[in-house]
Design a protein around this motif. Structure first.
Motif, PDB file in Angstrom:
ATOM      1  N   LYS A  34       0.823  -1.220   0.000  1.00 40.82           N
ATOM      2  CA  LYS A  34       0.000   0.000   0.000  1.00 40.82           C
ATOM      3  C   LYS A  34       0.857   1.271   0.000  1.00 40.82           C
ATOM      4  O   LYS A  34       0.770   2.107   0.912  1.00 40.82           O
ATOM      5  N   PRO A  35       1.712   1.436  -0.996  1.00 39.81           N
ATOM      6  CA  PRO A  35       2.561   2.635  -1.059  1.00 39.81           C
ATOM      7  C   PRO A  35       1.753   3.900  -1.326  1.00 39.81           C
ATOM      8  O   PRO A  35       0.612   3.844  -1.793  1.00 39.81           O
ATOM      9  N   THR A  36       2.346   5.039  -1.043  1.00 41.07           N
ATOM     10  CA  THR A  36       1.745   6.325  -1.390  1.00 41.07           C
ATOM     11  C   THR A  36       1.842   6.526  -2.902  1.00 41.07           C
ATOM     12  O   THR A  36       2.517   5.772  -3.606  1.00 41.07           O
ATOM     13  N   GLN A  37       1.212   7.589  -3.404  1.00 39.11           N
ATOM     14  CA  GLN A  37       1.304   7.897  -4.837  1.00 39.11           C
ATOM     15  C   GLN A  37       2.756   8.194  -5.215  1.00 39.11           C
ATOM     16  O   GLN A  37       3.225   7.800  -6.290  1.00 39.11           O
ATOM     17  N   ASN A  38       3.492   8.844  -4.330  1.00 35.33           N
ATOM     18  CA  ASN A  38       4.909   9.088  -4.600  1.00 35.33           C
ATOM     19  C   ASN A  38       5.689   7.772  -4.621  1.00 35.33           C
ATOM     20  O   ASN A  38       6.591   7.583  -5.453  1.00 35.33           O
ATOM     21  N   GLY A  39       5.329   6.855  -3.731  1.00 30.15           N
ATOM     22  CA  GLY A  39       5.967   5.548  -3.726  1.00 30.15           C
ATOM     23  C   GLY A  39       5.710   4.794  -5.026  1.00 30.15           C
ATOM     24  O   GLY A  39       6.611   4.143  -5.573  1.00 30.15           O
ATOM     25  N   LEU A  40       4.485   4.896  -5.533  1.00 32.13           N
ATOM     26  CA  LEU A  40       4.152   4.260  -6.812  1.00 32.13           C
ATOM     27  C   LEU A  40       4.968   4.881  -7.942  1.00 32.13           C
ATOM     28  O   LEU A  40       5.519   4.169  -8.799  1.00 32.13           O
ATOM     29  N   TYR A  41       5.054   6.187  -7.932  1.00 35.61           N
ATOM     30  CA  TYR A  41       5.824   6.872  -8.973  1.00 35.61           C
ATOM     31  C   TYR A  41       7.288   6.435  -8.934  1.00 35.61           C
ATOM     32  O   TYR A  41       7.884   6.103  -9.969  1.00 35.61           O
ATOM     33  N   GLN A  42       7.866   6.409  -7.745  1.00 36.54           N
ATOM     34  CA  GLN A  42       9.276   6.043  -7.614  1.00 36.54           C
ATOM     35  C   GLN A  42       9.507   4.576  -7.999  1.00 36.54           C
ATOM     36  O   GLN A  42      10.553   4.234  -8.586  1.00 36.54           O
ATOM     37  N   HIS A  43       8.563   3.718  -7.673  1.00 36.00           N
ATOM     38  CA  HIS A  43       8.655   2.298  -8.024  1.00 36.00           C
ATOM     39  C   HIS A  43       8.755   2.123  -9.545  1.00 36.00           C
ATOM     40  O   HIS A  43       9.692   1.500 -10.054  1.00 36.00           O
ATOM     41  N   PHE A  44       7.793   2.684 -10.276  1.00 32.02           N
ATOM     42  CA  PHE A  44       7.770   2.514 -11.732  1.00 32.02           C
ATOM     43  C   PHE A  44       8.879   3.320 -12.417  1.00 32.02           C
ATOM     44  O   PHE A  44       9.406   2.889 -13.445  1.00 32.02           O
ATOM     45  N   LYS A  45       9.245   4.444 -11.837  1.00 37.02           N
ATOM     46  CA  LYS A  45      10.357   5.229 -12.373  1.00 37.02           C
ATOM     47  C   LYS A  45      11.661   4.424 -12.288  1.00 37.02           C
ATOM     48  O   LYS A  45      12.471   4.409 -13.226  1.00 37.02           O
ATOM     49  N   SER A  46      11.845   3.731 -11.171  1.00 36.38           N
ATOM     50  CA  SER A  46      13.053   2.929 -10.981  1.00 36.38           C
ATOM     51  C   SER A  46      13.105   1.765 -11.977  1.00 36.38           C
ATOM     52  O   SER A  46      14.154   1.465 -12.548  1.00 36.38           O
ATOM     53  N   ILE A  47      11.967   1.115 -12.212  1.00 40.47           N
ATOM     54  CA  ILE A  47      11.916   0.044 -13.219  1.00 40.47           C
ATOM     55  C   ILE A  47      12.260   0.606 -14.588  1.00 40.47           C
ATOM     56  O   ILE A  47      13.067   0.042 -15.334  1.00 40.47           O
ATOM     57  N   SER A  48      11.682   1.744 -14.913  1.00 40.02           N
ATOM     58  CA  SER A  48      11.911   2.390 -16.205  1.00 40.02           C
ATOM     59  C   SER A  48      13.377   2.730 -16.416  1.00 40.02           C
ATOM     60  O   SER A  48      13.932   2.534 -17.502  1.00 40.02           O
ATOM     61  N   GLU A  49      14.007   3.224 -15.379  1.00 38.21           N
ATOM     62  CA  GLU A  49      15.400   3.661 -15.487  1.00 38.21           C
ATOM     63  C   GLU A  49      16.401   2.495 -15.545  1.00 38.21           C
ATOM     64  O   GLU A  49      17.523   2.664 -16.007  1.00 38.21           O
ATOM     65  N   ASN A  50      15.965   1.321 -15.081  1.00 35.11           N
ATOM     66  CA  ASN A  50      16.892   0.198 -14.984  1.00 35.11           C
ATOM     67  C   ASN A  50      16.654  -0.912 -15.999  1.00 35.11           C
ATOM     68  O   ASN A  50      17.346  -1.938 -15.973  1.00 35.11           O
TER      69      ASN A  50
END
Length: 293
Positions: A109-125
């Protein structure tokens, strides 16, 4: 590439719970023959939550092998751990996989910022195109349109499977994202309405057993022929509804077995065989939809 009827394919198993390659090959050939536009391998319907990483990778690569370049394969590589999601995705780089479906992290149950950082990290890697997957009924967390819009600006995030059943989400997202950003339904029951409002297609459970009908319905919808598309959808509606009377993929595996498409309806615990009561309801839906006599 990822428009129209995309199947969220089941993962067939032997009676002992091992991955059944023979049945999987048969299913892939069925979708090629019936013009399914793409296959999602090891998504929720493919029992991703109960396969270990080795089985997960093996099933995806087997699906890719059987497709033989005739139909694009999207790999389910989401996880509730960002590290695990990146690891699953990176294993498939240079494999021929055309995209990855990455679910909102469940349980945490991450925050909206947590969701953004999660998918951003996948995208970057990773370098495989990513389709976001929002299904709050399964994850306990809803990724809001504002977060989707923000993520859509990242280079290799190409779309979203939106499975809230909330048709207002299409307009909320579509008006702010780039023109080629895909908005795909994750709900068979409302998929046609979703497409009429501007959606690009559906990642479908029903297509596992009604590939030709779903393919034709979506093709008509993309051609703005909603009169004839609705005729097909009306025929399929009893199946759309019955397939979610118990947790997916319990009913669809039973139906595929009933139709002779797989050798048995084996599932991994904690999923169990379809109850007798629901079997009767689903059988009636298959008869009403003229899938069986």
């Amino acid at each position: 590439m990822f428009k129209g009827s995309i199947v969220a394919i089941i993962t067939p198993m032997t009676e002992k719970g091992k991955i059944c390659r023979n049945s999987l090959k048969k299913l892939v050939q069925y979708h090629i023959k019936n013009h399914t536009t793409a296959i999602v391998s090891v998504g929720t319907t493919g029992e991703s939550a109960t396969l270990n990483q080795e089985e997960h990778n093996y099933t995806i690569l087997s699906t890719l092998e059987f497709a033989d370049g005739k139909i694009p394969i999207i790999a389910g590589t989401g996880a509730n751990s960002t590290y695990e999601a990146i690891t699953l995705t990176k294993k498939l780089e240079n494999s021929g996989i055309r995209g990855c479906l990455s679910v909102v992290p469940y349980y945490n149950k991450p925050t909206q910022n947590g969701l953004y950082q999660h998918f951003k990290s996948i995208s970057e890697n990773t370098n495989i195109p990513q389709i976001l997957y929002n299904v709050p009924s399964r994850t306990g967390c809803d990724m809001l349109p504002e977060t989707v819009i923000k993520l859509s600006k990242l280079n290799n995030i190409i779309g979203i499977k939106e499975a809230t059943g909330d048709l207002t989400r299409i307009h909320q997202i579509k008006q702010y994202v780039k023109k080629n950003f895909l908005i795909i339904s994750g709900d068979d029951t409302t998929a046609l309405d979703f497409m009429q409002l501007g959606g690009d297609g559906v990642i479908s459970v029903t297509a596992n057993i009604a590939a030709q009908e779903m393919s034709q319905m979506c093709l008509l919808a993309l051609q703005n022929d909603f009169i004839n598309a609705r005729i097909i959808n009306k025929k399929l509606m009893p199946i759309h509804q019955a397939l979610f009377l118990e947790s997916n993929p319990i009913p669809i595996k039973w139906a595929a077995f009933k139709l002779g498409m797989i050798n048995n309806d084996t599932l991994r615990l904690p999923l169990t065989t379809l109850s007798y009561t629901t079997q009767k309801i689903l059988q009636k839906a298959l008869i009403k939809s003229k899938m069986i006599s």
